[in-house]
Each structure stands twice: as structure tokens, then as C-alpha cells.
Design a protein around this motif. Structure first.
Motif, PDB file in Angstrom:
ATOM      1  N   SER A   1       5.719   9.208   8.170  1.00 20.66           N
ATOM      2  CA  SER A   1       4.781   8.184   8.645  1.00 20.66           C
ATOM      3  C   SER A   1       3.351   8.719   8.550  1.00 20.66           C
ATOM      4  O   SER A   1       3.113   9.906   8.712  1.00 20.66           O
ATOM      5  CB  SER A   1       5.101   7.835  10.094  1.00 20.66           C
ATOM      6  N   LYS A   2       2.417   7.815   8.278  1.00 18.02           N
ATOM      7  CA  LYS A   2       1.003   8.213   8.241  1.00 18.02           C
ATOM      8  C   LYS A   2       0.305   7.909   9.567  1.00 18.02           C
ATOM      9  O   LYS A   2      -0.912   8.019   9.670  1.00 18.02           O
ATOM     10  CB  LYS A   2       0.266   7.504   7.094  1.00 18.02           C
TER      11      LYS A   2
ATOM     12  N   ASP B   1      -3.446   5.102  -3.185  1.00 18.76           N
ATOM     13  CA  ASP B   1      -4.694   5.845  -2.910  1.00 18.76           C
ATOM     14  C   ASP B   1      -4.612   7.264  -3.472  1.00 18.76           C
ATOM     15  O   ASP B   1      -4.842   8.249  -2.758  1.00 18.76           O
ATOM     16  CB  ASP B   1      -4.966   5.887  -1.402  1.00 18.76           C
TER      17      ASP B   1
ATOM     18  N   ARG C   1      11.835   4.305   8.503  1.00 20.42           N
ATOM     19  CA  ARG C   1      11.963   4.816   7.138  1.00 20.42           C
ATOM     20  C   ARG C   1      13.039   5.903   7.058  1.00 20.42           C
ATOM     21  O   ARG C   1      13.222   6.672   8.010  1.00 20.42           O
ATOM     22  CB  ARG C   1      10.623   5.343   6.640  1.00 20.42           C
TER      23      ARG C   1
ATOM     24  N   PRO D   1       0.843  -1.192   0.000  1.00 24.31           N
ATOM     25  CA  PRO D   1       0.000   0.000   0.000  1.00 24.31           C
ATOM     26  C   PRO D   1       0.881   1.246   0.000  1.00 24.31           C
ATOM     27  O   PRO D   1       1.897   1.290   0.695  1.00 24.31           O
ATOM     28  CB  PRO D   1      -0.768  -0.122   1.324  1.00 24.31           C
ATOM     29  N   THR D   2       0.504   2.210  -0.809  1.00 24.46           N
ATOM     30  CA  THR D   2       1.325   3.429  -0.851  1.00 24.46           C
ATOM     31  C   THR D   2       0.462   4.676  -0.727  1.00 24.46           C
ATOM     32  O   THR D   2      -0.607   4.787  -1.324  1.00 24.46           O
ATOM     33  CB  THR D   2       2.113   3.540  -2.175  1.00 24.46           C
ATOM     34  N   TYR D   3       0.948   5.581   0.063  1.00 23.34           N
ATOM     35  CA  TYR D   3       0.386   6.927   0.096  1.00 23.34           C
ATOM     36  C   TYR D   3       1.560   7.882   0.289  1.00 23.34           C
ATOM     37  O   TYR D   3       2.227   7.855   1.316  1.00 23.34           O
ATOM     38  CB  TYR D   3      -0.659   7.106   1.201  1.00 23.34           C
TER      39      TYR D   3
ATOM     40  N   TYR E   1      -3.748   0.647  12.222  1.00 27.64           N
ATOM     41  CA  TYR E   1      -3.078  -0.515  12.824  1.00 27.64           C
ATOM     42  C   TYR E   1      -4.067  -1.569  13.260  1.00 27.64           C
ATOM     43  O   TYR E   1      -3.749  -2.750  13.312  1.00 27.64           O
ATOM     44  CB  TYR E   1      -2.284  -0.107  14.066  1.00 27.64           C
TER      45      TYR E   1
ATOM     46  N   ILE F   1      -0.760  -0.707  -4.251  1.00 26.45           N
ATOM     47  CA  ILE F   1      -2.128  -0.205  -4.098  1.00 26.45           C
ATOM     48  C   ILE F   1      -2.018   1.254  -3.676  1.00 26.45           C
ATOM     49  O   ILE F   1      -1.697   1.553  -2.515  1.00 26.45           O
ATOM     50  CB  ILE F   1      -2.921  -1.010  -3.040  1.00 26.45           C
TER      51      ILE F   1
ATOM     52  N   ARG G   1       7.764   6.348  19.817  1.00 27.24           N
ATOM     53  CA  ARG G   1       7.299   5.412  18.786  1.00 27.24           C
ATOM     54  C   ARG G   1       7.389   3.960  19.281  1.00 27.24           C
ATOM     55  O   ARG G   1       6.499   3.145  19.054  1.00 27.24           O
ATOM     56  CB  ARG G   1       8.164   5.637  17.550  1.00 27.24           C
TER      57      ARG G   1
ATOM     58  N   GLU H   1       4.624   7.897  -1.236  1.00 28.09           N
ATOM     59  CA  GLU H   1       5.875   7.134  -1.056  1.00 28.09           C
ATOM     60  C   GLU H   1       6.776   7.288  -2.272  1.00 28.09           C
ATOM     61  O   GLU H   1       7.472   6.362  -2.669  1.00 28.09           O
ATOM     62  CB  GLU H   1       5.556   5.641  -0.808  1.00 28.09           C
TER      63      GLU H   1
ATOM     64  N   LYS I   1      -7.641   8.399  -0.219  1.00 27.15           N
ATOM     65  CA  LYS I   1      -7.009   7.807   0.965  1.00 27.15           C
ATOM     66  C   LYS I   1      -8.080   7.397   1.965  1.00 27.15           C
ATOM     67  O   LYS I   1      -8.886   8.221   2.389  1.00 27.15           O
ATOM     68  CB  LYS I   1      -6.072   8.831   1.597  1.00 27.15           C
TER      69      LYS I   1
ATOM     70  N   ALA J   1       5.689  -0.005   2.217  1.00 25.09           N
ATOM     71  CA  ALA J   1       6.423   0.429   1.018  1.00 25.09           C
ATOM     72  C   ALA J   1       7.606   1.333   1.361  1.00 25.09           C
ATOM     73  O   ALA J   1       8.269   1.850   0.468  1.00 25.09           O
ATOM     74  CB  ALA J   1       5.470   1.156   0.077  1.00 25.09           C
ATOM     75  N   ASP J   2       7.875   1.546   2.657  1.00 25.68           N
ATOM     76  CA  ASP J   2       8.886   2.546   3.038  1.00 25.68           C
ATOM     77  C   ASP J   2      10.253   1.938   3.367  1.00 25.68           C
ATOM     78  O   ASP J   2      11.099   2.615   3.959  1.00 25.68           O
ATOM     79  CB  ASP J   2       8.376   3.361   4.232  1.00 25.68           C
TER      80      ASP J   2
ATOM     81  N   GLY K   1      -7.060   4.849   4.448  1.00 23.34           N
ATOM     82  CA  GLY K   1      -6.364   4.062   5.465  1.00 23.34           C
ATOM     83  C   GLY K   1      -5.823   2.790   4.849  1.00 23.34           C
ATOM     84  O   GLY K   1      -6.281   2.366   3.777  1.00 23.34           O
TER      85      GLY K   1
HETATM   86  N1  LIG Z   1      -2.881   3.024  -0.057  1.00 21.25           N
HETATM   87  C1  LIG Z   1      -2.667   3.503   1.185  1.00 21.25           C
HETATM   88  N2  LIG Z   1      -1.507   3.239   1.808  1.00 21.25           N
HETATM   89  C2  LIG Z   1      -1.333   3.739   3.050  1.00 21.25           C
HETATM   90  C3  LIG Z   1      -2.310   4.522   3.716  1.00 21.25           C
HETATM   91  N3  LIG Z   1      -1.820   4.850   4.943  1.00 21.25           N
HETATM   92  C4  LIG Z   1      -0.593   4.309   5.024  1.00 21.25           C
HETATM   93  N4  LIG Z   1      -0.289   3.633   3.895  1.00 21.25           N
HETATM   94  C5  LIG Z   1       0.918   2.878   3.573  1.00 21.25           C
HETATM   95  O1  LIG Z   1       1.047   1.860   4.548  1.00 21.25           O
HETATM   96  C6  LIG Z   1       2.412   1.608   4.848  1.00 21.25           C
HETATM   97  C7  LIG Z   1       2.645   1.825   6.351  1.00 21.25           C
HETATM   98  O2  LIG Z   1       2.410   3.184   6.671  1.00 21.25           O
HETATM   99  P1  LIG Z   1       3.456   4.067   7.486  1.00 21.25           P
HETATM  100  O3  LIG Z   1       3.065   5.472   7.365  1.00 21.25           O
HETATM  101  O4  LIG Z   1       4.851   3.723   7.068  1.00 21.25           O
HETATM  102  O5  LIG Z   1       3.191   3.578   8.954  1.00 21.25           O
HETATM  103  P2  LIG Z   1       4.288   3.378  10.082  1.00 21.25           P
HETATM  104  O6  LIG Z   1       5.324   2.442   9.544  1.00 21.25           O
HETATM  105  O7  LIG Z   1       3.536   2.808  11.217  1.00 21.25           O
HETATM  106  O8  LIG Z   1       4.837   4.725  10.381  1.00 21.25           O
HETATM  107  C8  LIG Z   1       3.210   2.570   3.983  1.00 21.25           C
HETATM  108  O9  LIG Z   1       3.602   1.889   2.821  1.00 21.25           O
HETATM  109  C9  LIG Z   1       2.207   3.674   3.655  1.00 21.25           C
HETATM  110  O10 LIG Z   1       2.475   4.351   2.455  1.00 21.25           O
HETATM  111  C10 LIG Z   1      -3.531   4.784   3.020  1.00 21.25           C
HETATM  112  O11 LIG Z   1      -4.443   5.455   3.507  1.00 21.25           O
HETATM  113  N5  LIG Z   1      -3.655   4.267   1.767  1.00 21.25           N
END
Ligand SMILES: Nc1nc2c(ncn2[C@@H]2O[C@H](COP(=O)(O)OP(=O)(O)O)[C@@H](O)[C@H]2O)c(=O)[nH]1
Ligand SMILES: [Mg+2]
Length: 274
Positions: free
Chosen positions: A220-221, A46, A215, A19-21, A188, A44, A141, A23, A74, A101-102, A76
Motif C-alpha cells: 500500500s502507498k 508515475d 491487495r 493509477p499505478t505506482y 485520500y 496512469i 486499517r 504495481e 510520483k 490497480a491492486d 500522489g
Molecule cells: N500514478 C500513481 N498512482 C498511485 C500513487 N499512489 C498510489 N497510487 C495508486 O493508487 C491506487 C491506490 O493506492 P493503494 O496504495 O492501493 O492505496 P490503499 O488501497 O489505500 O492501500 C493503487 O493503484 C496505487 O498504485 C501515485 O503517487 N501515483
């Protein structure tokens, strides 16, 4: 757990859902790293405003093992993964993986996850079992992540150490059995919910250690909303499971005991229940 015929193992079709948002700085590196290892990828996206989707399209045009699923907005990572799972299943995947994807998850570990499905239905890349680790995360974190897993483990009464991680491999049968339409978590909580549902459905879930790294690019999202969602979803999941069990019991009793044929008076009595 149904065993996979060893002769079929080599021919198993696996796909990594990414999943990517936003990235843009990461997607090319992770996709190429996976493609070089001969691993199929489904991005995938968004509708990332930073152009991640267009970049993924270019990669898909160049690399045969790469596909992109575009979503309008987007919503989630939960809904994004569900769309990815459905697509992967429809295209005949035997093993479906989740991965960030990070580059927090090491592409070199994908084969280990796949290999571990020899003895498991769901394999979790785990930061919190012996040999697992986290690099470059600050104290807050670490606390949120470890605290979240501990909270969920306690409330759900399961033995899994890393319930919030996003590096997972499911055997096809698991995703076919879980009612994906009923999975409504977005952040999560999605990771917790899918693993809990798999356990409750009787599937074998195992954890293997991974080295997780923060990353290097992009942001982070994670948000307060995502953390709060996980906090209320966990007790809600347990409650729903308990209610489900209670509702099942009278039915089981009804099946176990043959019901006496109704007397003519009882049969003709008016019914109160709808
Ligand atoms: N398609 C899509 N990907 C998402 C969304 N939110 C997060 N991601 C992806 O999910 C993965 C994990 O998110 P991340 O921000 O790295 O979360 P963290 O590792 O907990 O900080 C990453 O590849 C994000 O790009 C979303 O709303 N849509
Ligand atoms: Mg991340």
C-alpha cells in the motif's frame, strides 16, 4: 441532473482510469480482466521504478482498449487521476471511472457502477452501506478508513458513508463542471474533495455496495502524510465552502435590489476602494 437519452446509453463511451505506482504484480491481471469485459482502460503510471510502466506499454501494444499515460514522477494519486480525467475528457469519454490497480476493486462491479449512472451523476462503490464489505484488512486499517470517512462526513455535513473509497464513476458533465485546476489534494483527501465538490455543485451522488478485498501483491502507498493531509484538508474544504457562501450573499443582495443612481455629489466623491 440531466437525463441521458436512452437511445444514446448503449453508445456511451466509458473509460477506467487506473493509477499505478509499483504495481508490477497486479497491473497485467487487472488490465486483462477489464479488457476481457470490453472496458477501456487508461493506466496512469508515475514512472514506477519496478517497471509497471513498461509492462503497461506491452499491454497497450497488445490490447486495443488499453492506453498508458506516463508521468515523470510520483505526486500522489490525486494529480495522477487529474491527468487521467483530462485525457479521458479530451478523448470524448462520457463516463470516467476511478479504480485501484491492486485488484481490491472487483472488475465485475464496473458494469454495476456504469449502470447506476442512469439515476446519478456520480456513483461511489461503497464499503460502508448495507451490503458493502471489506475482506482481509486488519483492525488499524479498518479504523483509519472508517474513522476517516466518519470524520469527513461529520465535518462536511454530508450523508455519504464512504468518502475515501477509490472506486467511482463520474458522468462527463461533473468533471467538466468541477474546476479540476482547483483540486489540489493528493492522497485520500482527493476522493473526499472530488465528491464534496460534486455535491456542492448540485450533482446527484449515490453509493452502491461493493465487496472490497485487501491487495494480495505489492504494498500500500498509504502513509502518515496521506492521513494527515486528509485530516487538515477536510476542515479546510468546509471553511472554503462557508467563505464562498458568505462572499456570494452580498453579491446576491446587490443583484436583488436595484441600486439607486448616484447623486452627482456621490458620483464625483473620491473612492476609497481600489
Ligand atoms: N500514478 C500513481 N498512482 C498511485 C500513487 N499512489 C498510489 N497510487 C495508486 O493508487 C491506487 C491506490 O493506492 P493503494 O496504495 O492501493 O492505496 P490503499 O488501497 O489505500 O492501500 C493503487 O493503484 C496505487 O498504485 C501515485 O503517487 N501515483
Ligand atoms: Mg489498495
Amino acid at each position: 441532473m440531466s437525463k441521458i437519452d436512452p437511445k444514446r446509453r448503449g453508445a456511451l463511451k466509458s473509460v477506467v482510469c487506473l493509477p499505478t505506482y509499483n504495481e508490477r504484480e497486479n497491473v497485467e491481471r487487472i488490465v486483462r480482466a477489464l479488457a476481457q469485459r470490453g472496458i477501456s482502460v487508461l493506466v496512469i503510471d508515475d514512472n514506477s521504478p519496478d517497471g509497471t510502466g513498461e509492462l503497461a506499454n506491452c499491454l497497450a501494444a497488445e490490447l486495443e482498449s488499453v492506453e498508458v499515460l506516463h508521468r515523470e514522477r510520483k505526486e500522489g494519486l490525486g494529480p495522477a487521476y487529474l491527468a487521467g480525467f483530462r485525457h479521458a475528457l479530451a478523448n470524448g469519454a462520457d463516463l470516467v471511472l476511478e479504480m485501484d490497480a491492486d485488484l481490491s476493486h472487483d472488475p465485475a462491479d464496473v458494469e454495476r457502477l456504469i449502470e447506476a449512472t442512469r439515476d446519478a451523476d456520480v456513483v461511489l462503490g461503497s464499503r460502508y452501506v448495507n451490503g458493502g464489505s471489506i475482506a482481509n484488512w486488519g483492525r488499524t486499517r479498518r479504523f483509519v478508513s472508517a474513522g476517516g470517512s466518519f470524520y469527513a462526513r461529520l465535518l462536511l455535513g454530508v450523508r455519504i458513508r464512504d468518502l475515501t473509497g477509490g472506486f467511482k464513476c463520474y458522468r462527463r458533465e461533473v468533471l467538466e463542471t468541477l474546476d479540476l485546476d482547483a483540486v489540489t489534494s493528493r492522497g485520500y483527501a482527493f476522493q473526499i474533495e472530488t465528491t464534496y465538490r460534486a455535491l456542492r455543485a448540485g450533482f446527484r451522488v449515490v453509493e452502491i455496495p461493493i465487496a472490497f478485498a485487501d491487495r494480495q501483491h505489492g504494498g500500500s502507498k498509504m502513509s502518515r502524510k496521506i492521513v494527515l493531509e486528509a485530516m487538515w484538508r477536510v476542515p479546510a474544504l468546509r471553511l472554503r465552502a462557508l467563505i464562498g457562501r458568505l462572499q456570494q450573499r452580498p453579491r446576491e443582495r446587490g443583484i436583488a435590489k436595484p441600486v439607486a443612481p448616484p447623486t452627482s455629489a456621490a458620483a464625483s466623491a473620491p473612492r476609497n476602494r481600489p
